[in-house]
Write an enzyme that holds these catalytic residues in place. Structure first.
Site, PDB file in Angstrom:
ATOM      1  N   ASP A   1       0.836  -1.102  -0.019  1.00 15.61           N
ATOM      2  CA  ASP A   1      -0.074   0.045   0.005  1.00 15.61           C
ATOM      3  C   ASP A   1       0.854   1.364  -0.128  1.00 15.61           C
ATOM      4  OD1 ASP A   1      -2.054  -1.637   0.122  1.00 15.61           O
ATOM      5  OD2 ASP A   1      -2.796  -1.140   2.098  1.00 15.61           O
TER       6      ASP A   1
ATOM      7  N   TYR B   1       2.100   2.022  -3.260  1.00 13.37           N
ATOM      8  CA  TYR B   1       0.918   2.452  -4.238  1.00 13.37           C
ATOM      9  C   TYR B   1       0.640   4.055  -4.000  1.00 13.37           C
ATOM     10  CZ  TYR B   1      -3.300   2.923  -6.797  1.00 13.37           C
ATOM     11  OH  TYR B   1      -4.764   3.290  -7.294  1.00 13.37           O
ATOM     12  N   ASP B   2       0.587   4.406  -2.542  1.00 10.77           N
ATOM     13  CA  ASP B   2       0.482   5.608  -2.135  1.00 10.77           C
ATOM     14  C   ASP B   2       1.199   6.497  -2.546  1.00 10.77           C
ATOM     15  OD1 ASP B   2      -2.039   4.566  -0.898  1.00 10.77           O
ATOM     16  OD2 ASP B   2      -1.165   4.897   1.045  1.00 10.77           O
TER      17      ASP B   2
ATOM     18  N   LEU C   1     -35.086 -10.722 -17.062  1.00 12.80           N
ATOM     19  CA  LEU C   1     -35.346 -12.046 -17.477  1.00 12.80           C
ATOM     20  C   LEU C   1     -36.513 -12.524 -16.988  1.00 12.80           C
ATOM     21  CD1 LEU C   1     -31.513 -13.101 -16.358  1.00 12.80           C
ATOM     22  CD2 LEU C   1     -32.424 -13.037 -18.553  1.00 12.80           C
TER      23      LEU C   1
ATOM     24  N   GLU D   1     -24.276 -18.856 -15.392  1.00 13.40           N
ATOM     25  CA  GLU D   1     -23.905 -17.872 -14.686  1.00 13.40           C
ATOM     26  C   GLU D   1     -24.593 -17.838 -13.359  1.00 13.40           C
ATOM     27  OE1 GLU D   1     -23.837 -14.402 -17.117  1.00 13.40           O
ATOM     28  OE2 GLU D   1     -23.285 -15.335 -18.818  1.00 13.40           O
TER      29      GLU D   1
ATOM     30  N   LYS E   1     -26.471 -15.769 -10.476  1.00 13.72           N
ATOM     31  CA  LYS E   1     -27.218 -14.545 -10.548  1.00 13.72           C
ATOM     32  C   LYS E   1     -26.915 -13.782  -9.306  1.00 13.72           C
ATOM     33  CE  LYS E   1     -31.783 -12.735 -11.487  1.00 13.72           C
ATOM     34  NZ  LYS E   1     -32.102 -11.753 -10.484  1.00 13.72           N
TER      35      LYS E   1
ATOM     36  N   ASP F   1     -26.922 -11.095  -6.431  1.00 16.90           N
ATOM     37  CA  ASP F   1     -27.983 -10.120  -5.957  1.00 16.90           C
ATOM     38  C   ASP F   1     -27.536  -8.700  -5.859  1.00 16.90           C
ATOM     39  OD1 ASP F   1     -30.434  -9.758  -5.704  1.00 16.90           O
ATOM     40  OD2 ASP F   1     -30.857 -10.389  -3.542  1.00 16.90           O
TER      41      ASP F   1
ATOM     42  N   ARG G   1     -30.030   0.798 -14.700  1.00 14.91           N
ATOM     43  CA  ARG G   1     -30.904   0.290 -15.802  1.00 14.91           C
ATOM     44  C   ARG G   1     -32.289   1.083 -16.235  1.00 14.91           C
ATOM     45  NH1 ARG G   1     -34.093  -5.301 -14.671  1.00 14.91           N
ATOM     46  NH2 ARG G   1     -35.633  -5.200 -16.394  1.00 14.91           N
TER      47      ARG G   1
ATOM     48  N   GLU H   1     -23.634  -6.356 -13.151  1.00 17.55           N
ATOM     49  CA  GLU H   1     -24.043  -6.208 -11.406  1.00 17.55           C
ATOM     50  C   GLU H   1     -23.271  -5.807 -10.634  1.00 17.55           C
ATOM     51  OE1 GLU H   1     -27.178  -7.531 -12.039  1.00 17.55           O
ATOM     52  OE2 GLU H   1     -27.944  -7.902  -9.910  1.00 17.55           O
TER      53      GLU H   1
ATOM     54  N   TYR I   1     -21.544  -9.332 -17.047  1.00 10.23           N
ATOM     55  CA  TYR I   1     -21.893 -10.533 -17.816  1.00 10.23           C
ATOM     56  C   TYR I   1     -22.349 -10.284 -19.061  1.00 10.23           C
ATOM     57  CZ  TYR I   1     -26.146  -8.356 -15.686  1.00 10.23           C
ATOM     58  OH  TYR I   1     -27.114  -7.507 -15.133  1.00 10.23           O
TER      59      TYR I   1
ATOM     60  N   LYS J   1     -28.079 -19.305 -20.060  1.00 11.50           N
ATOM     61  CA  LYS J   1     -28.127 -18.547 -21.418  1.00 11.50           C
ATOM     62  C   LYS J   1     -27.894 -19.482 -22.447  1.00 11.50           C
ATOM     63  CE  LYS J   1     -26.980 -14.173 -19.195  1.00 11.50           C
ATOM     64  NZ  LYS J   1     -25.692 -13.161 -19.005  1.00 11.50           N
TER      65      LYS J   1
ATOM     66  N   LYS K   1     -34.466 -19.341 -10.372  1.00 10.35           N
ATOM     67  CA  LYS K   1     -34.502 -18.921  -8.910  1.00 10.35           C
ATOM     68  C   LYS K   1     -34.586 -19.870  -7.734  1.00 10.35           C
ATOM     69  CE  LYS K   1     -34.859 -14.183  -9.323  1.00 10.35           C
ATOM     70  NZ  LYS K   1     -36.249 -13.465  -9.170  1.00 10.35           N
TER      71      LYS K   1
ATOM     72  N   CYS L   1     -31.669   2.744  31.204  1.00  9.73           N
ATOM     73  CA  CYS L   1     -30.653   1.638  30.838  1.00  9.73           C
ATOM     74  C   CYS L   1     -30.818   0.646  31.549  1.00  9.73           C
ATOM     75  CB  CYS L   1     -29.239   2.400  30.938  1.00  9.73           C
ATOM     76  SG  CYS L   1     -27.801   1.156  30.774  1.00  9.73           S
TER      77      CYS L   1
ATOM     78  N   CYS M   1     -27.408   0.503  33.849  1.00  8.35           N
ATOM     79  CA  CYS M   1     -26.824   1.702  35.002  1.00  8.35           C
ATOM     80  C   CYS M   1     -28.009   2.331  35.500  1.00  8.35           C
ATOM     81  CB  CYS M   1     -25.621   2.326  34.358  1.00  8.35           C
ATOM     82  SG  CYS M   1     -26.291   3.363  33.170  1.00  8.35           S
TER      83      CYS M   1
ATOM     84  N   CYS N   1     -27.847   5.040  26.136  1.00 10.96           N
ATOM     85  CA  CYS N   1     -27.671   5.525  27.339  1.00 10.96           C
ATOM     86  C   CYS N   1     -26.265   6.340  27.207  1.00 10.96           C
ATOM     87  CB  CYS N   1     -27.188   4.204  28.012  1.00 10.96           C
ATOM     88  SG  CYS N   1     -26.116   4.399  29.732  1.00 10.96           S
TER      89      CYS N   1
ATOM     90  N   CYS O   1     -21.288   3.599  32.212  1.00 11.54           N
ATOM     91  CA  CYS O   1     -22.377   2.728  32.380  1.00 11.54           C
ATOM     92  C   CYS O   1     -21.400   1.344  32.269  1.00 11.54           C
ATOM     93  CB  CYS O   1     -22.919   2.793  31.174  1.00 11.54           C
ATOM     94  SG  CYS O   1     -24.244   1.392  30.797  1.00 11.54           S
TER      95      CYS O   1
HETATM   96  S1  IVH Z   1     -28.324 -11.242 -18.156  1.00 13.23           S
HETATM   97  C1  IVH Z   1     -30.682  -9.663 -21.429  1.00 13.23           C
HETATM   98  N1  IVH Z   1     -26.841 -12.329 -16.313  1.00 13.23           N
HETATM   99  O1  IVH Z   1     -30.633 -10.246 -13.195  1.00 13.23           O
HETATM  100  C2  IVH Z   1     -29.953 -10.230 -20.407  1.00 13.23           C
HETATM  101  N2  IVH Z   1     -28.533 -10.709 -15.650  1.00 13.23           N
HETATM  102  O2  IVH Z   1     -33.893  -9.806 -14.364  1.00 13.23           O
HETATM  103  C3  IVH Z   1     -30.357  -9.361 -19.173  1.00 13.23           C
HETATM  104  N3  IVH Z   1     -28.318 -10.327 -13.215  1.00 13.23           N
HETATM  105  O3  IVH Z   1     -31.363  -7.086 -14.361  1.00 13.23           O
HETATM  106  C4  IVH Z   1     -29.451  -9.898 -17.890  1.00 13.23           C
HETATM  107  N4  IVH Z   1     -26.710 -11.869 -12.816  1.00 13.23           N
HETATM  108  O4  IVH Z   1     -29.380  -7.181 -12.693  1.00 13.23           O
HETATM  109  C5  IVH Z   1     -27.778 -11.496 -16.520  1.00 13.23           C
HETATM  110  N5  IVH Z   1     -25.145 -13.217 -14.839  1.00 13.23           N
HETATM  111  C6  IVH Z   1     -26.286 -12.505 -15.059  1.00 13.23           C
HETATM  112  C7  IVH Z   1     -26.830 -11.768 -14.015  1.00 13.23           C
HETATM  113  C8  IVH Z   1     -28.044 -11.031 -14.215  1.00 13.23           C
HETATM  114  C9  IVH Z   1     -27.681 -10.824 -12.117  1.00 13.23           C
HETATM  115  C10 IVH Z   1     -29.511  -9.698 -12.862  1.00 13.23           C
HETATM  116  C11 IVH Z   1     -29.645  -8.315 -13.877  1.00 13.23           C
HETATM  117  C12 IVH Z   1     -30.836  -8.331 -14.425  1.00 13.23           C
HETATM  118  C13 IVH Z   1     -31.743  -9.316 -13.587  1.00 13.23           C
HETATM  119  C14 IVH Z   1     -32.469 -10.054 -14.592  1.00 13.23           C
END
Ligand code: IVH
Length: 665
Positions: free
Chosen positions: A37, A40-41, A87, A117, A119, A121, A140, A174, A226, A289, A313, A407, A410, A425, A430
Site C-alpha cells: 500500500d 502505491y500511495d 429475465l 452464470e 445470478k 443479487d 438500468r 451487476e 456479464y 443462457k 431462482k 438503561c 446502569c 444510554c 455505564c
Molecule cells: S443477463 C438480457 N446475467 O438479473 C439479459 N443478468 O432480471 C439480461 N443479473 O437485471 C440480464 N446476474 O440485474 C444477466 N449473470 C447475469 C446476471 C444478471 C444478475 C440480474 C440483472 C438483471 C436481472 C434479471
C-alpha cells in the site's frame, strides 16, 4: 525550457497513470496485489502533485479522479440504445425444463449448448467506453431510460477508467456488496442509529443513488460483468464474450460454466444451491443462457426479456419460529438494541436462537410482540432477521414490548437523539458499555487477546479488576485465580495473551479503542499516516482531513475522543504499561509466509475461515477467494468443492489442514 518541463511532466503523468491502473487492477480485480500500500500511495501522491502543478494535465479518468469533488443535485437521464431487458424466471426444475423445451422447439435442434452464470443479487448497470476511455455509467432504470451515475461508478475500484485496448463498447453487469461488507455496513449503521438495509441489493442500490460520490466511495461496492450493450465485436458464443471481458480486465465471475447438455444445467443449478453459502456474495439463482450468439439472435426477445435466457431462482431460505422473549443489549456506544429470543431453528446452515430487532421504530413497524409466531431469514445470508409476524396465529396471549426508558445496566435515562433511530444510554461509566468496550478491545481484529470474551470481561468488571481497557495491562495471574471457575493455567494464559498484545501495531490499538466511526480501515490509514499515537493525539481536524479517505465525520470524532479527560488517563496508563504506540513503517517483512497466496476450500476443523485468514496475514501472506495461477497453496478442508478441481488443473500445491498448521510454525 518550460515547454520541455511540461513535456517531461506529461510523460511522467502517463507513466504513473498506467502503473497505478495496473496495480489497481491486480489488487481489486485479481485479488493479487503486486506492490504494498505504501508504494502505491507514494506513486499516487506523486501523480497528484504533478497534476496540481500542471492543472492542464488533469484528466477525468486519472486514478486521482475516482472520487468526484462535488455532490450532484440530481442525476441526468440517459437512454439505453440497446434496451436493458430483464429475465423471465423459473421457480423450479420443471419450469426450467419448460424453458429448455421452448428453446429446442424454436431452434429446431435436439440439444442446445447452454452457458450458466451465477445470478448475483445486486443492481444492473451499464458502462460505456469510447476508444477505451470510460465515458458513462448508468442504472438500468425502466430498461429504456436509466440514470447517469458515472461519478458513483467511478468510485468502484474494479471499474477500469481506461482499457488497455482502445475499443468503443458498452458493457453490462451487476454491482453488489459482498456478505461480509453488508454485515459490517449494517452493524455500523445500527451503532450510528441509522436505518438498516434489508439486503445487500438494497445496500448496493442505496449506495449508487447517493448524490455525493464521496459517500458512494465509502461503500464497499463490487462488480461482475456479464454482457454487452452497444458494440461492434465479432464473437460467437456467450462464453467467449465473458472470456473477452475478462481479458480486457473487467471483473468477471469465475464460477461460470459451459453446459453441453440440459442435464449439465440442472447439475450446475443443484451444485450452487448446495454451495451458495460458501460464496462471498449473495446469489438468488442461476442465469441460464443459450451459448451460441447466432442462436440467441434467432430466438430473439419479447418486449421485456430475451427468449434465449432464463433466471432459475432459488427459493429464499425462510423458517417459522416463535419469539419466546425480547431482551435488550447495551452496545459499547450506549446504543440499546432489542433482541428477540427465539425457539431455536436450523436456518441456512446454522442454529438460530436470537435475532436483533434493531430499534424501536422497526419493532413498531413490524408490530412484533412476545409470543408471536414469525417468519425469519438471514439477511445477506448471515444475519438472522424477522421478516414478518404471522398475525393469524395470534392467540391473544402475546405481550407487547416497550423499550426501556432506563438503561438496563446502569439505570440512567435512555434518550433518542434527533435524527437517530437508536435509543442510547449516555452515561460514559455505564457498566455494560465498559464491558463491551473491553470485549471489543480484546477481539481478534483489535488487540486479539485470546481468552478474553464477554463472560471474562464481565467478571473482571464485576470484581473491580478492570474498568477500562488500560487496566488489563496491570492484571496479575494471582488476582485471576481468585475468580470463580478460573484455573491457574487459564489465568497464566490470559496474562500471557495480554502481554503479547502489547506488541501489536498501532492500527490494532486504534481500532480497539473504539473511537466512533473509526473502523479497521480508518485505523490503518490513521496509523500509517501519523506513525505514532502521540502524533495522532496532537492532530487537528484540518490535519486529519489531509489523510486520504478520512472525512469530516471521522476527523471530528477523533479530535473529540482525544479531548476527553478519561481518554488521556487511559492512554497514559497504556503507555506506562509498555503497550506499543507506533506503527511499523514499511509494512511487515520477513514474515514466515511473505508474499504467499492461499486459497481455502471446504470446512476447516480447527479454525474459522476468518481465523485462518488472519493467521496467514499475520505471517505476511495473503488469502484469495479464487484459485488462479498466482495461488501458492490450496488448503483443502472437508468437502472442498470446485476450487480443488481448478487448483488441480492448474497444478497448484494442495495441502491438508494439518499441513497448513505446519506451515504456520
Ligand atoms: S443477463 C438480457 N446475467 O438479473 C439479459 N443478468 O432480471 C439480461 N443479473 O437485471 C440480464 N446476474 O440485474 C444477466 N449473470 C447475469 C446476471 C444478471 C444478475 C440480474 C440483472 C438483471 C436481472 C434479471
Amino acid at each position: 525550457m518550460n515547454n520541455e518541463k511540461y513535456e517531461d511532466a506529461k510523460q511522467k503523468v502517463i507513466a504513473l497513470r498506467n502503473e497505478l491502473d495496473k496495480y489497481n487492477y491486480y489488487y481489486h480485480v485479481m485479488d493479487q496485489p503486486l506492490v504494498d500500500d505504501q508504494y502505491y500511495d507514494r506513486l499516487f501522491n506523486e501523480l497528484k502533485e504533478i497534476e496540481t502543478a500542471y492543472p492542464e494535465l488533469v484528466d477525468p479518468n486519472s486514478p486521482t479522479q475516482r472520487v468526484g469533488a462535488e455532490p450532484l443535485t440530481s442525476f441526468n437521464t440517459v437512454e439505453h440504445y440497446v434496451p436493458m431487458l430483464g429475465l423471465d424466471n423459473a421457480f423450479n426444475e420443471k419450469e426450467l425444463e419448460e424453458f429448455n423445451l421452448r428453446v429446442l422447439k424454436l431452434s429446431g435442434q435436439e440439444s442446445v449448448e447452454y452457458f450458466c452464470e451465477l445470478k448475483v443479487d445486486g443492481l444492473a448497470v451499464s458502462l460505456k467506453y469510447d476508444s477505451g476511455i470510460l465515458v458513462q455509467g448508468a442504472t438500468r432504470g425502466d430498461g429504456y431510460m436509466g440514470e447517469d451515475i458515472t461519478a458513483n461508478l467511478k468510485t468502484i475500484r474494479q471499474v477500469p477508467l481506461k482499457l488497455d485496448q482502445a475499443v468503443t463498447i458498452e458493457v453490462r453487469g451487476e454491482v453488489y456488496i459482498d456478505k461480509k461488507n453488508f454485515a459490517r455496513l449494517n452493524k455500523e449503521r445500527e451503532e450510528d442509529g441509522q436505518p438498516l438495509f434489508a439486503n445487500p441489493r438494497n445496500a448496493a442500490a442505496g449506495s449508487l443513488r447517493q448524490l455525493d460520490p464521496r459517500l458512494a466511495a465509502k461503500r464497499p461496492l463490487k462488480l461482475f460483468l456479464y454482457g454487452l450493450g452497444d458494440h461492434r465485436l465479432k464473437l460467437t458464443r456467450q462464453s467467449d464474450l465473458l472470456d473477452y471481458l475478462q481479458e480486457v480486465q473487467f471483473p468477471v465471475n469465475p464460477e461460470r460454466r459451459i453446459c453441453s447438455s440440459f442435464e449439465d444445467v440442472i447439475d450446475y443449478c443443484r451444485h450452487w444451491n448446495d454451495k451458495k453459502g460458501e460464496l462471498e456474495y449473495e446469489i438468488d439463482g442461476v442465469v441460464v443462457k443459450v451459448n451460441k450468439l447466432d442462436l440467441q439472435k434467432k430466438l430473439g426477445t419479447t418486449a421485456r426479456s430475451p427468449r434465449w435466457a432464463i433466471a432459475y431462482k432459488y427459493p429464499p431460505e425462510e423458517k417459522i419460529t416463535k419469539i419466546i422473549d425480547i431482551k435488550v443489549n447495551v452496545g459499547r456506544t450506549g446504543a440499546i438494541t432489542p433482541v428477540a429470543v427465539l425457539e431455536p431453528v436450523q436456518l441456512s446452515g446454522s442454529k438460530v436462537q436470537r435475532a436483533s430487532l434493531h430499534n424501536e421504530d422497526l419493532l413498531k413497524e413490524k408490530d412484533i410482540m412476545i409470543g408471536d409466531i414469525v417468519i425469519i431469514h438471514k439477511a445477506g445470508e448471515i444475519i438472522p432477521e424477522i421478516i414478518s409476524v404471522i398475525k393469524e396465529q395470534r392467540t391473544g396471549k402475546e405481550k407487547s414490548f416497550i423499550m426501556p426508558h432506563e438503561c438496563p445496566s446502569c439505570g440512567s435515562d435512555t434518550v433518542r437523539l434527533t435524527g437517530e433511530a437508536a435509543r442510547r444510554c449516555l452515561n460514559p461509566y455505564c457498566p455494560a458499555q465498559l464491558v463491551e468496550k473491553v470485549v471489543h478491545f480484546a477481539s481478534r481484529r483489535a488487540m486479539d487477546i485470546e481468552g478474553l470474551g464477554p463472560a471474562m470481561a464481565e467478571m473482571l468488571y464485576n470484581n473491580q479488576l478492570v474498568c477500562s481497557v488500560s487496566d488489563l495491562y496491570y492484571l496479575e495471574a494471582k488476582q485471576l485465580v481468585e475468580l470463580p471457575r478460573v484455573a491457574e493455567k487459564s489465568a497464566v494464559n490470559l496474562v500471557e495473551a495480554i502481554e503479547k498484545s502489547k506488541s501489536n501495531p498501532l492500527r490494532k490499538l486504534l481500532f480497539g479503542l473504539g473511537i466512533r466511526f473509526v473502523g479497521e480501515k480508518a485505523a490503518r490509514l490513521l496509523a500509517e499516516h501519523f506513525g505514532t499515537l502521540n502524533n495522532l493525539v496532537d492532530a487537528s481536524v484540518e490535519e486529519l482531513l489531509q489523510v486520504k479517505e478520512i472525512g469530516p465525520k471521522i476527523a471530528e470524532a477523533v479530535v473529540q475522543y482525544f479531548a476527553l479527560p478519561e481518554t488521556a488517563a487511559v492512554l497514559e496508563k497504556l503507555e506506562k504499561a509498555g503497550v506499543n504506540i507506533e506503527e511499523q513503517i514499511g509494512g511487515r517483512t520477513g514474515g514466515l509466509l511473505d508474499g504467499k497466496v492461499f486459497v481455502f476450500s471446504g470446512g476447516l476443523d480447527s479454525f474459522t475461515r476468518d481465523e485462518a485468514s488472519s493467521l496467514v496475514e499475520d505471517r505476511g501472506g495473503r488469502v484469495s477467494s479464487s484459485v488462479s495461477k498466482k495461488t501458492d497453496y490450496l488448503v483443502a478442508g472437508t468437502d472442498p468443492g470446485s476450487k480443488l478441481d481448478k487448483a488441480k488443473s492448474l497444478g497448484i500445491e494442495i495441502i491438508s489442514e494439518a499441513e497448513f498448521k505446519n506451515l504456520l510454525h
